[in-house]
Design a protein around this motif. Sequence first.
Motif, PDB file in Angstrom:
ATOM      1  N   PRO B  31      46.298  12.847  58.464  1.00  0.00           N
ATOM      2  CA  PRO B  31      46.513  12.333  57.110  1.00  0.00           C
ATOM      3  C   PRO B  31      47.779  11.506  56.963  1.00  0.00           C
ATOM      4  CG  PRO B  31      47.370  14.545  57.252  1.00  0.00           C
ATOM      5  CD  PRO B  31      46.852  14.189  58.625  1.00  0.00           C
ATOM      6  N   TYR B  32      47.785  10.718  55.886  1.00  0.00           N
ATOM      7  CA  TYR B  32      49.035  10.192  55.364  1.00  0.00           C
ATOM      8  C   TYR B  32      49.427  11.125  54.217  1.00  0.00           C
ATOM      9  CZ  TYR B  32      47.839   5.833  57.785  1.00  0.00           C
ATOM     10  OH  TYR B  32      47.522   4.895  58.721  1.00  0.00           O
ATOM     11  N   LEU B  33      50.698  11.495  54.161  1.00  0.00           N
ATOM     12  CA  LEU B  33      51.172  12.444  53.161  1.00  0.00           C
ATOM     13  C   LEU B  33      52.325  11.842  52.371  1.00  0.00           C
ATOM     14  CD1 LEU B  33      51.085  15.501  55.531  1.00  0.00           C
ATOM     15  CD2 LEU B  33      49.633  15.229  53.519  1.00  0.00           C
ATOM     16  N   PHE B  34      52.355  12.171  51.090  1.00  0.00           N
ATOM     17  CA  PHE B  34      53.341  11.578  50.183  1.00  0.00           C
ATOM     18  C   PHE B  34      53.908  12.638  49.243  1.00  0.00           C
ATOM     19  CE2 PHE B  34      51.701   7.334  51.148  1.00  0.00           C
ATOM     20  CZ  PHE B  34      50.380   7.574  51.445  1.00  0.00           C
ATOM     21  N   TRP B  35      55.133  12.399  48.808  1.00  0.00           N
ATOM     22  CA  TRP B  35      55.685  13.069  47.652  1.00  0.00           C
ATOM     23  C   TRP B  35      56.117  11.994  46.656  1.00  0.00           C
ATOM     24  CZ3 TRP B  35      55.789  17.933  45.878  1.00  0.00           C
ATOM     25  CH2 TRP B  35      55.554  18.978  46.778  1.00  0.00           C
ATOM     26  N   TYR B  36      55.695  12.199  45.400  1.00  0.00           N
ATOM     27  CA  TYR B  36      56.091  11.331  44.314  1.00  0.00           C
ATOM     28  C   TYR B  36      56.863  12.152  43.291  1.00  0.00           C
ATOM     29  CZ  TYR B  36      52.819   7.624  45.775  1.00  0.00           C
ATOM     30  OH  TYR B  36      52.175   6.626  46.460  1.00  0.00           O
ATOM     31  N   LEU B  46      57.593   6.746  44.401  1.00  0.00           N
ATOM     32  CA  LEU B  46      57.470   7.293  45.743  1.00  0.00           C
ATOM     33  C   LEU B  46      58.803   7.845  46.223  1.00  0.00           C
ATOM     34  CD1 LEU B  46      55.587   7.645  48.220  1.00  0.00           C
ATOM     35  CD2 LEU B  46      56.370   5.405  48.995  1.00  0.00           C
ATOM     36  N   LEU B  47      58.783   9.112  46.609  1.00  0.00           N
ATOM     37  CA  LEU B  47      59.988   9.798  47.083  1.00  0.00           C
ATOM     38  C   LEU B  47      60.099   9.680  48.608  1.00  0.00           C
ATOM     39  CD1 LEU B  47      62.106  11.484  45.550  1.00  0.00           C
ATOM     40  CD2 LEU B  47      60.719  13.503  46.002  1.00  0.00           C
ATOM     41  N   LEU B  48      58.994   9.945  49.293  1.00  0.00           N
ATOM     42  CA  LEU B  48      58.946   9.815  50.745  1.00  0.00           C
ATOM     43  C   LEU B  48      57.498   9.858  51.194  1.00  0.00           C
ATOM     44  CD1 LEU B  48      58.273  12.953  51.631  1.00  0.00           C
ATOM     45  CD2 LEU B  48      60.734  13.244  51.391  1.00  0.00           C
ATOM     46  N   LYS B  49      57.294   9.490  52.457  1.00  0.00           N
ATOM     47  CA  LYS B  49      55.939   9.480  52.992  1.00  0.00           C
ATOM     48  C   LYS B  49      55.953   9.793  54.485  1.00  0.00           C
ATOM     49  CE  LYS B  49      56.038   4.468  53.736  1.00  0.00           C
ATOM     50  NZ  LYS B  49      55.509   3.153  53.275  1.00  0.00           N
ATOM     51  N   TYR B  50      54.879  10.410  54.950  1.00  0.00           N
ATOM     52  CA  TYR B  50      54.656  10.619  56.368  1.00  0.00           C
ATOM     53  C   TYR B  50      53.424   9.822  56.779  1.00  0.00           C
ATOM     54  CZ  TYR B  50      52.974  12.557  60.689  1.00  0.00           C
ATOM     55  OH  TYR B  50      52.497  12.680  61.966  1.00  0.00           O
ATOM     56  N   THR B  51      53.579   9.026  57.817  1.00  0.00           N
ATOM     57  CA  THR B  51      52.426   8.292  58.331  1.00  0.00           C
ATOM     58  C   THR B  51      52.165   8.739  59.766  1.00  0.00           C
ATOM     59  OG1 THR B  51      53.877   6.436  58.899  1.00  0.00           O
ATOM     60  CG2 THR B  51      52.733   6.334  56.795  1.00  0.00           C
ATOM     61  N   THR B  52      53.016   8.377  60.678  1.00  0.00           N
ATOM     62  CA  THR B  52      52.916   8.846  62.061  1.00  0.00           C
ATOM     63  C   THR B  52      54.338   9.020  62.584  1.00  0.00           C
ATOM     64  OG1 THR B  52      52.908   6.605  62.921  1.00  0.00           O
ATOM     65  CG2 THR B  52      50.766   7.603  62.527  1.00  0.00           C
ATOM     66  N   GLY B  53      54.460   9.609  63.779  1.00  0.00           N
ATOM     67  CA  GLY B  53      55.776   9.699  64.393  1.00  0.00           C
ATOM     68  C   GLY B  53      56.537  10.945  63.984  1.00  0.00           C
ATOM     69  N   ALA B  54      57.812  10.777  63.710  1.00  0.00           N
ATOM     70  CA  ALA B  54      58.708  11.898  63.414  1.00  0.00           C
ATOM     71  C   ALA B  54      58.162  12.736  62.261  1.00  0.00           C
ATOM     72  CB  ALA B  54      60.093  11.383  63.063  1.00  0.00           C
ATOM     73  N   THR B  55      58.144  14.041  62.485  1.00  0.00           N
ATOM     74  CA  THR B  55      57.533  14.940  61.493  1.00  0.00           C
ATOM     75  C   THR B  55      58.491  15.282  60.358  1.00  0.00           C
ATOM     76  OG1 THR B  55      58.150  16.836  62.847  1.00  0.00           O
ATOM     77  CG2 THR B  55      55.929  15.934  63.156  1.00  0.00           C
ATOM     78  N   LEU B  56      59.791  15.089  60.570  1.00  0.00           N
ATOM     79  CA  LEU B  56      60.754  15.307  59.493  1.00  0.00           C
ATOM     80  C   LEU B  56      61.028  13.955  58.842  1.00  0.00           C
ATOM     81  CD1 LEU B  56      62.601  17.257  57.981  1.00  0.00           C
ATOM     82  CD2 LEU B  56      64.395  16.715  59.661  1.00  0.00           C
ATOM     83  N   VAL B  57      60.701  13.860  57.578  1.00  0.00           N
ATOM     84  CA  VAL B  57      60.801  12.587  56.872  1.00  0.00           C
ATOM     85  C   VAL B  57      61.885  12.682  55.805  1.00  0.00           C
ATOM     86  CG1 VAL B  57      59.564  10.915  55.474  1.00  0.00           C
ATOM     87  CG2 VAL B  57      58.338  12.192  57.238  1.00  0.00           C
ATOM     88  N   LYS B  58      62.758  11.711  55.780  1.00  0.00           N
ATOM     89  CA  LYS B  58      63.815  11.675  54.763  1.00  0.00           C
ATOM     90  C   LYS B  58      63.442  10.669  53.681  1.00  0.00           C
ATOM     91  CE  LYS B  58      67.463  13.030  57.972  1.00  0.00           C
ATOM     92  NZ  LYS B  58      67.495  14.423  57.496  1.00  0.00           N
ATOM     93  N   GLY B  59      63.751  11.042  52.430  1.00  0.00           N
ATOM     94  CA  GLY B  59      63.426  10.155  51.331  1.00  0.00           C
ATOM     95  C   GLY B  59      64.647   9.831  50.500  1.00  0.00           C
ATOM     96  N   ILE B  60      64.377   9.400  49.279  1.00  0.00           N
ATOM     97  CA  ILE B  60      65.472   9.036  48.399  1.00  0.00           C
ATOM     98  C   ILE B  60      66.071  10.279  47.738  1.00  0.00           C
ATOM     99  CG2 ILE B  60      64.515   6.748  47.963  1.00  0.00           C
ATOM    100  CD1 ILE B  60      63.484   7.799  45.275  1.00  0.00           C
TER     101      ILE B  60
END
Lengths: 110, 113
Positions: B31-36, B46-60
């Motif tokens: 999946p693509y995953l998002f936090w809004y 949009l706060l942050l999103k995960y698409t591929t790659g690093a599993t820890l995602v940093k947002g605003i």
Amino acid sequence: NAGVTQTPKFRILKIGQSMTLQCAQDMNHNYMYWYRQDPGMGLKLIYYSVGAGITDKGEVPNGYNVSRSTTEDFPLRLELAAPSQTSVYFCASSSQAPGAFFGQGTRLTV
Amino acid sequence: AQSVTQLGSHVSVSEGALVLLRCNYSSSVPPYLFWYVQYPNQGLQLLLKYTTGATLVKGINGFEAEFKKSETSFHLTKPSAHMSDAAEYFCAVSETGGFKTIFGAGTRLFVKA
């Protein structure tokens, strides 16, 4: 840079009336969406478009219609307003990259 | 079919405390995953999103989320809550990269002074 602009911000309709919610974006995004937001229910996708002239139904399309004659504009039409359509409506757009830009919303009361 | 479950419709924390908002998803493909985030009377941002790659995602705004495939989770955290973080937060999943995004019911975050 305006982003996604929705008009009007508020509207009250009588049962059976019709109206069009306007949405325009200035980011040259191909993808545009209409959602409705009801308390405790999150957002439900009504219709979406992947480009001018191409639209498709989302989760809750009944009672609504859309058109996409230009890249910028994606109006949502309610033909026969019903109390069940009382909601907050959000238009959004996105490019090829995942993640959407949202408008400020239109609060509709029927 | 894809779906999103946010645990807790309301979360209350003290200013300076850890923020943890829980999200579990189901998806038949990666999946693509998002936090809004949604502030009162505003649209979603949009706060942050995960698409591929690093599993820890940093947002605003100091938020981050970790994609855990084995747990089908994408929880949102922030080490120290600020009063300005009070808002409603939505987790979302997409199997198609953007459109047909499915949103959770939302979690309202309250921050106490």
